[in-house]
Design an enzyme around this catalytic site. Structure first.
Site, short mmCIF file in Angstrom:
data_model
loop_
_atom_site.label_atom_id
_atom_site.label_comp_id
_atom_site.label_asym_id
_atom_site.label_seq_id
_atom_site.Cartn_x
_atom_site.Cartn_y
_atom_site.Cartn_z
CD GLN A 232 37.59 51.83 36.91
OE1 GLN A 232 37.57 50.93 36.08
NE2 GLN A 232 38.27 51.76 38.04
CE1 TYR B 54 43.47 47.93 31.70
CE2 TYR B 54 43.64 48.56 34.01
CZ TYR B 54 43.34 47.62 33.05
OH TYR B 54 42.92 46.37 33.42
#
Length: 202
Positions: free
Chosen positions: A102, A168
Site C-alpha cells: 500500500q 490522506y
C-alpha cells in the site's frame, strides 16, 4: 455455508490467480518503523497466508519523505530499501499467497515539519499547518508514486494499492474543503480529480 461457496473459489485479477477470495486489508502494524520490524512483519503476514488469506495488503508506505507519517516513517524511495521488503514478499509467496504494497502519502495528517498538502489548511486532528504544494511539488510527487511502484515490483510485490481515501493526500486533492486551489490541480471537480488520476497513470 452454501452462501459463501464463491469465497473459496479461485479469482484471476490482472494476470494473477488467487486460490480464494479472502483478502487481508491494509493496516499499519507499528512495525514498519521498528528495529527489526520487517522480519517481524514477514512472520506476521506469512502466518495469515498460511491460514488461508490469498491476498495480503501491507500497511501504508510513503512514496517520498514528505509523505511519511511522522519524524520517523516508512518510505520506499531507494533501491537500498528493497532487501527488507523482500523479506515480506518472499515470506508470503512461500505460503502460496500474493502481496500488495500500500502506497500512502499522509498529506496534512503527517506529524513532522515537512508536511505538504494541496492547500495550507491544518487538519482538525493535527497540530501542524502543511505547506501548500507548488506545481513542481505536485508533479514531483506524482513521479514519486510511479518510482515507488517500480521499486515495489522489483521487491517482489504483486502490485500496489494506492490509498486514496480517509483524508490522506489524494483525498485532499479531491475534496473542495481541503483543496482550495484555483490552478491546474484545483477548482472544479475535473481539476481536483487530475492529481489522483495522474498518480494512478504514473
Amino acid at each position: 455455508m452454501a452462501r459463501f461457496e464463491r469465497l473459496f473459489t479461485p479469482l484471476t485479477i490482472g494476470g494473477h490467480t488467487l486460490p480464494n477470495r479472502v483478502m487481508m486489508g491494509s493496516m499499519h502494524l507499528g512495525l514498519e518503523e521498528a528495529p527489526g520490524g520487517f522480519a517481524r512483519m514477514a512472520a506476521f503476514y506469512a502466518e495469515r497466508a498460511r491460514g488461508g488469506v490469498a491476498l495480503v495488503v501491507t500497511g501504508g508506505i510513503s512514496p517520498n519523505q514528505e509523505g511519511r507519517p511522522g519524524v520517523v516513517g516508512a518510505v520506499l524511495d531507494d533501491e537500498a530499501q528493497l532487501a527488507e521488503h523482500r523479506l515480506l514478499t518472499d515470506a508470503v509467496h512461500a505460503e502460496g499467497s500474493k502481496i500488495l504494497l500500500q502506497l500512502l502519502h499522509f498529506g496534512r495528517y503527517a506529524e513532522h515539519d515537512d508536511l505538504v498538502a494541496p492547500s495550507p489548511l491544518r487538519s482538525p486532528i493535527k497540530a501542524r499547518v502543511p505547506r501548500e504544494m507548488s506545481d513542481d511539488d505536485v508533479r514531483r510527487t506524482i513521479a514519486d508514486f510511479g518510482h515507488a511502484t517500480r521499486l515495489a515490483l522489483k521487491a517482489g510485490y504483486d502490485g500496489v494499492e494506492v490509498m486514496g481515501s480517509e483524508g490522506y493526500l489524494l483525498n485532499e486533492f479531491l475534496a473542495p474543503a481541503t483543496n482550495q486551489r484555483d490552478d491546474a490541480w484545483g477548482g472544479d471537480a475535473e481539476r481536483r480529480m487530475r492529481y489522483p488520476l495522474e498518480v494512478i497513470a504514473a
